[in-house]
Design an enzyme around this catalytic site. Sequence first.
Site, PDB file in Angstrom:
ATOM      1  N   GLY A   1      39.418  16.194   7.494  1.00  8.92           N
ATOM      2  CA  GLY A   1      38.172  16.918   7.714  1.00  8.92           C
ATOM      3  C   GLY A   1      38.278  18.403   7.998  1.00  8.92           C
TER       4      GLY A   1
ATOM      5  N   ASP B   1      32.635  13.752  17.747  1.00 11.03           N
ATOM      6  CA  ASP B   1      31.530  12.809  17.849  1.00 11.03           C
ATOM      7  C   ASP B   1      31.729  11.970  19.117  1.00 11.03           C
ATOM      8  OD1 ASP B   1      29.423  11.090  17.389  1.00 11.03           O
ATOM      9  OD2 ASP B   1      30.279  10.123  15.631  1.00 11.03           O
TER      10      ASP B   1
ATOM     11  N   LYS C   1      29.003  17.264  18.695  1.00  8.52           N
ATOM     12  CA  LYS C   1      27.719  16.566  18.847  1.00  8.52           C
ATOM     13  C   LYS C   1      27.274  16.453  20.296  1.00  8.52           C
ATOM     14  CE  LYS C   1      27.816  13.936  14.516  1.00  8.52           C
ATOM     15  NZ  LYS C   1      27.948  12.594  13.901  1.00  8.52           N
TER      16      LYS C   1
ATOM     17  N   PHE D   1      24.483  12.239  10.727  1.00 12.59           N
ATOM     18  CA  PHE D   1      25.741  12.169  10.000  1.00 12.59           C
ATOM     19  C   PHE D   1      25.818  13.360   9.058  1.00 12.59           C
ATOM     20  CE2 PHE D   1      29.166  10.818   7.310  1.00 12.59           C
ATOM     21  CZ  PHE D   1      30.027  10.262   8.242  1.00 12.59           C
TER      22      PHE D   1
END
Length: 183
Positions: A55, A114, A142, A162
């Site tokens: 990522g 997250d 988040k 998402f």
Amino acid sequence: MSKDPSLFTRQTERELKRIVFSREEIRARVLQMAGEITNAYGPGDEILVLGLLKGSFIFLADLVREIQRPLQVDFLVASSYGNAMRSSGDVRLLYDSEASVKGRSVILVEDIIDSGTTLNRLVPLLEARGPRTLEICALLHKRVAALDREPRWVGFDAPREFLVGYGLDYSENYRHLPFIGSL
Ligand code: IMP
Ligand code: MG
């Protein structure tokens, strides 16, 4: 360049709901963060930027090119999601960095925080290797996680949706989007 998100995706893929962070917003924030990182270290620091794959690959590539200090780059691959939209809670290290962490000023680069499971597992593992310092730099947060260590640098607080693009995937798709969108 065209900003129509549908040009980046196939018809078989889910439609993006909206663009959350544009290419320009990301660019501006990455420059600021790189400036802050540059100022946080001195000439004596041996900086190792450790990217969490996959990522972080685009964020890291943009970031390191703006950090005006000598540094080295390496990667870790940790897997917790599989092909799902939620963390499985089981973090596996699929590839470990070859670079020595000992005595280095390590910056762990994460795309998005997250649940925090990934970081809560990796931080003690890296600390055990004796870095001089260990800081976390995340593009997105988040703000739901109970983190044992908060990131020193965060690009943006992210909505609890998402997100895909700029390295973030859903089932390996959408990583190449130059912006961040919501699925
Ligand atoms: P955590 O362990 O739950 O904090 O999740 C961290 C990893 O899950 C990130 O490095 C991402 O790869 C993935 N992830 C978490 N949220 C998202 C999202 O909104 N879109 C895409 N990937 C996500
Ligand atoms: Mg992922």
